[in-house]
Design a protein around this motif. Structure first.
Motif, mmCIF file in Angstrom:
data_model
loop_
_atom_site.group_PDB
_atom_site.id
_atom_site.type_symbol
_atom_site.label_atom_id
_atom_site.label_comp_id
_atom_site.label_asym_id
_atom_site.label_seq_id
_atom_site.Cartn_x
_atom_site.Cartn_y
_atom_site.Cartn_z
ATOM 1 N N LEU A 57 0.852 -1.168 0.209
ATOM 2 C CA LEU A 57 -0.168 -0.077 -0.083
ATOM 3 C C LEU A 57 0.690 1.387 -0.111
ATOM 4 C CD1 LEU A 57 -2.768 1.253 0.275
ATOM 5 C CD2 LEU A 57 -2.782 1.179 2.436
ATOM 6 N N LYS A 58 1.788 1.234 0.963
ATOM 7 C CA LYS A 58 2.912 2.514 0.793
ATOM 8 C C LYS A 58 3.350 2.695 -0.431
ATOM 9 C CE LYS A 58 3.801 2.438 5.620
ATOM 10 N NZ LYS A 58 4.809 2.158 6.923
ATOM 11 N N GLY A 59 3.956 1.512 -1.190
ATOM 12 C CA GLY A 59 4.578 1.628 -2.559
ATOM 13 C C GLY A 59 3.564 2.222 -3.393
ATOM 14 N N LYS A 60 2.392 1.683 -3.391
ATOM 15 C CA LYS A 60 1.432 2.222 -4.368
ATOM 16 C C LYS A 60 1.091 3.558 -4.266
ATOM 17 C CE LYS A 60 -3.175 0.817 -6.286
ATOM 18 N NZ LYS A 60 -4.269 0.001 -6.011
ATOM 19 N N ASP A 61 0.797 3.886 -2.918
ATOM 20 C CA ASP A 61 0.613 5.193 -2.717
ATOM 21 C C ASP A 61 1.764 6.204 -3.169
ATOM 22 O OD1 ASP A 61 -1.675 4.805 -1.493
ATOM 23 O OD2 ASP A 61 -0.694 5.249 0.598
ATOM 24 N N ARG A 62 2.902 5.843 -3.061
ATOM 25 C CA ARG A 62 4.229 6.507 -3.704
ATOM 26 C C ARG A 62 4.100 6.621 -5.459
ATOM 27 N NH1 ARG A 62 6.557 10.799 -4.563
ATOM 28 N NH2 ARG A 62 9.075 10.379 -5.104
ATOM 29 N N MET A 63 3.786 5.353 -5.757
ATOM 30 C CA MET A 63 3.540 5.229 -7.276
ATOM 31 C C MET A 63 2.605 6.079 -7.615
ATOM 32 S SD MET A 63 4.416 1.383 -8.206
ATOM 33 C CE MET A 63 3.194 0.681 -7.276
ATOM 34 N N THR A 64 1.526 6.246 -7.182
ATOM 35 C CA THR A 64 0.598 7.152 -7.619
ATOM 36 C C THR A 64 0.981 8.656 -7.618
ATOM 37 O OG1 THR A 64 -1.072 5.762 -6.770
ATOM 38 C CG2 THR A 64 -2.103 7.934 -7.002
ATOM 39 N N GLN A 65 1.689 9.012 -6.437
ATOM 40 C CA GLN A 65 2.322 10.442 -6.449
ATOM 41 C C GLN A 65 3.116 10.704 -7.560
ATOM 42 O OE1 GLN A 65 4.185 10.333 -2.531
ATOM 43 N NE2 GLN A 65 2.507 10.877 -1.703
ATOM 44 N N ILE A 66 4.215 9.645 -7.855
ATOM 45 C CA ILE A 66 4.897 9.849 -9.112
ATOM 46 C C ILE A 66 4.142 9.967 -10.300
ATOM 47 C CG2 ILE A 66 6.915 8.416 -10.400
ATOM 48 C CD1 ILE A 66 7.645 7.644 -7.675
ATOM 49 N N ILE A 67 3.279 9.062 -10.480
ATOM 50 C CA ILE A 67 2.268 9.282 -11.694
ATOM 51 C C ILE A 67 1.797 10.469 -11.886
ATOM 52 C CG2 ILE A 67 0.214 8.457 -12.661
ATOM 53 C CD1 ILE A 67 1.165 5.525 -11.942
ATOM 54 N N ILE A 68 1.286 11.150 -10.868
ATOM 55 C CA ILE A 68 0.527 12.392 -10.857
ATOM 56 C C ILE A 68 1.508 13.442 -11.264
ATOM 57 C CG2 ILE A 68 -0.508 14.143 -9.401
ATOM 58 C CD1 ILE A 68 -1.969 11.990 -7.871
ATOM 59 N N LYS A 69 2.570 13.337 -10.539
ATOM 60 C CA LYS A 69 3.782 14.345 -10.971
ATOM 61 C C LYS A 69 4.170 14.315 -12.428
ATOM 62 C CE LYS A 69 8.397 15.975 -9.486
ATOM 63 N NZ LYS A 69 8.543 16.355 -11.020
ATOM 64 N N TYR A 70 4.218 13.013 -12.865
ATOM 65 C CA TYR A 70 4.668 12.800 -14.378
ATOM 66 C C TYR A 70 3.596 13.424 -15.098
ATOM 67 C CZ TYR A 70 6.021 10.262 -18.513
ATOM 68 O OH TYR A 70 6.607 9.915 -19.902
ATOM 69 N N LYS A 71 2.349 13.035 -15.038
ATOM 70 C CA LYS A 71 1.374 13.477 -15.812
ATOM 71 C C LYS A 71 1.220 15.107 -16.167
ATOM 72 C CE LYS A 71 -2.098 9.874 -15.894
ATOM 73 N NZ LYS A 71 -3.587 9.673 -15.278
ATOM 74 N N ASN A 72 1.499 15.853 -14.509
ATOM 75 C CA ASN A 72 1.493 17.292 -14.648
ATOM 76 C C ASN A 72 2.809 17.758 -15.220
ATOM 77 O OD1 ASN A 72 -0.841 17.296 -13.049
ATOM 78 N ND2 ASN A 72 0.157 17.407 -11.063
ATOM 79 N N ASP A 73 3.859 17.121 -15.215
ATOM 80 C CA ASP A 73 5.084 17.776 -15.928
ATOM 81 C C ASP A 73 4.958 17.641 -17.299
ATOM 82 O OD1 ASP A 73 6.099 18.120 -13.361
ATOM 83 O OD2 ASP A 73 7.547 16.576 -13.147
ATOM 84 N N ASN A 74 4.184 16.563 -17.678
ATOM 85 C CA ASN A 74 4.291 16.291 -19.198
ATOM 86 C C ASN A 74 2.960 16.524 -19.953
ATOM 87 O OD1 ASN A 74 7.012 14.546 -19.702
ATOM 88 N ND2 ASN A 74 6.093 13.665 -17.885
ATOM 89 N N GLY A 75 2.174 17.348 -19.211
ATOM 90 C CA GLY A 75 1.031 17.764 -19.854
ATOM 91 C C GLY A 75 -0.105 16.795 -20.147
ATOM 92 N N LEU A 76 -0.120 15.529 -19.302
ATOM 93 C CA LEU A 76 -0.955 14.606 -19.654
ATOM 94 C C LEU A 76 -2.257 14.658 -18.846
ATOM 95 C CD1 LEU A 76 1.485 11.546 -19.787
ATOM 96 C CD2 LEU A 76 0.722 12.914 -21.826
#
Length: 76
Positions: A57-76
């Protein structure tokens, strides 16, 4: 968020932390499946299952944060 396999694969290629988290997530799931296959869960097995679930669960939460940042940084 982890269901978009193309996005997960892309982020795994560019983000080392995400790749390691994703690999651990898969390993924890496999470990849990192996434990679930037991017919009886002694207390130490139940404790291990709880620990694996928390780590997953902790890993999934962190991966979700990274995905959100990646989407924001790449205009997705």
């Amino acid at each position: 968020m982890l269901k978009d396999s193309a996005l997960v694969e892309k982020i795994c290629q560019v983000d080392e932390e995400f790749r390691k988290l994703f690999e651990n997530h898969i390993r924890f799931e496999q470990d849990l499946e192996a434990l679930y296959s037991l017919k009886f869960f002694p207390p130490e097995v139940e404790a291990k299952m709880k620990e694996l679930k928390m780590l997953k669960l902790k890993g999934k939460d962190r991966m979700t944060q990274i995905i959100i940042k990646y989407k924001n940084d790449n205009g997705l």
